[in-house]
Design an enzyme around this catalytic site. Structure first.
Site, PDB file in Angstrom:
ATOM      1  N   LYS A  13       0.835  -1.320  -0.039  1.00 27.38           N
ATOM      2  CA  LYS A  13       0.002   0.072  -0.002  1.00 27.38           C
ATOM      3  C   LYS A  13       0.971   1.304   0.051  1.00 27.38           C
ATOM      4  O   LYS A  13       0.687   2.228  -0.673  1.00 27.38           O
ATOM      5  CB  LYS A  13      -1.047  -0.021   1.336  1.00 27.38           C
ATOM      6  N   ASP A  69      -8.677   0.727   4.348  1.00 34.20           N
ATOM      7  CA  ASP A  69      -8.971  -0.658   4.552  1.00 34.20           C
ATOM      8  C   ASP A  69      -9.419  -1.110   3.018  1.00 34.20           C
ATOM      9  O   ASP A  69     -10.341  -0.223   2.435  1.00 34.20           O
ATOM     10  CB  ASP A  69      -9.974  -0.750   5.586  1.00 34.20           C
ATOM     11  N   GLY A 149      -1.936  -9.780  -2.956  1.00 33.45           N
ATOM     12  CA  GLY A 149      -3.258 -10.143  -2.597  1.00 33.45           C
ATOM     13  C   GLY A 149      -4.109 -10.680  -3.785  1.00 33.45           C
ATOM     14  O   GLY A 149      -3.654 -11.707  -4.308  1.00 33.45           O
ATOM     15  N   LYS A 170      -0.992   0.094 -12.685  1.00 32.61           N
ATOM     16  CA  LYS A 170      -2.054  -0.101 -11.467  1.00 32.61           C
ATOM     17  C   LYS A 170      -2.343   1.202 -10.698  1.00 32.61           C
ATOM     18  O   LYS A 170      -3.633   1.055 -10.468  1.00 32.61           O
ATOM     19  CB  LYS A 170      -1.479  -1.170 -10.473  1.00 32.61           C
TER      20      LYS A 170
END
Ligand code: ITT
Length: 191
Positions: A13, A69, A149, A170
């Site tokens: 992240k 999140d 992920g 991305k």
């Protein structure tokens, strides 16, 4: 631009969001402020868990900060794994999480899914949230070597999986990128 702590323990992240931030925007990470613990995520929605992580860091370390999140929501599974995305198969193992999801969808035709990111900013003790959603489909198998992920099974409109996109691509289109752009726009307009 204000100086903010990015309240996350996920290095992927940090890498993705750092690429998007303007050059004059400096973020500190949790190590910089001496926070070595797992952030609390005790709620049942992505919004609440995002807020919980930011609130914990803002209150404990008395800093302005933001957290995020993210969850993968699969239509045919009523939004699963959703808020449980990190621990879907039990132990934060991306391969096991993907295997569990592929198995559950083995005979399911509706492969529609979306990634949802909720960023929570706590600035001068006020909370703000920014949401990013990216729609796609769950593939039949894992493909691609980039990202992290669930990226290898998340199929984009052009047929590639998210894991077939290099990081600079991305960060142009992702759920996280959409939410981050809203955060940057907000911060740019602060007096
Ligand atoms: P922090 O809470 O410390 O920020 P985390 O890894 O626990 O980090 P989340 O609670 O948001 O992050 O977990 C979401 C899970 O969803 C994460 O472990 C990944 O497996 C998955 N995920 C998040 N962002 C993703 C992305 O861009 N592409 C694919 N999978 C992603």
């Amino acid at each position: 631009m204000p100086s903010l702590v990015f309240a996350t323990n996920n290095p992927n992240k940090i890498k993705e969001i750092s690429l998007q931030l303007p050059a004059d925007f400096h973020i500190k990470n949790l190590i910089d402020i001496g926070c070595n613990e797992e952030l609390p995520e005790t709620h049942h929605t992505i919004e609440e868990n995002s807020a919980e992580k930011a609130t914990f860091v803002a209150k404990t370390f008395r800093v302005d900060c933001f957290s995020e999140d993210t969850g993968l929501e699969v239509e045919a599974l009523n939004g699963e794994p959703g808020v449980d995305s990190a621990h879907y198969a039990g132990d934060r193992d991306a391969n096991k999480n993907m295997d569990k999801l592929l198995k559950k969808l083995e005979t399911v035709e509706n492969r529609n899914a979306q990634f949802k990111t909720v960023i929570t900013l706590i600035y001068k003790e006020v909370q703000y949230q920014f949401v990013g959603i990216l729609k796609g489909k769950i593939g039949k198998e894992k493909k691609g070597n980039y990202g992290f992920g669930y990226d290898p099974i998340f199929v984009l409109a052009d047929g590639r999986t998210m894991a077939e996109l290099m990081i600079d691509e991305k960060v142009q289109i992702s759920h996280r990128a959409i939410a981050t752009k809203k955060l940057i726009d907000f911060l740019s307009n602060l007096d």
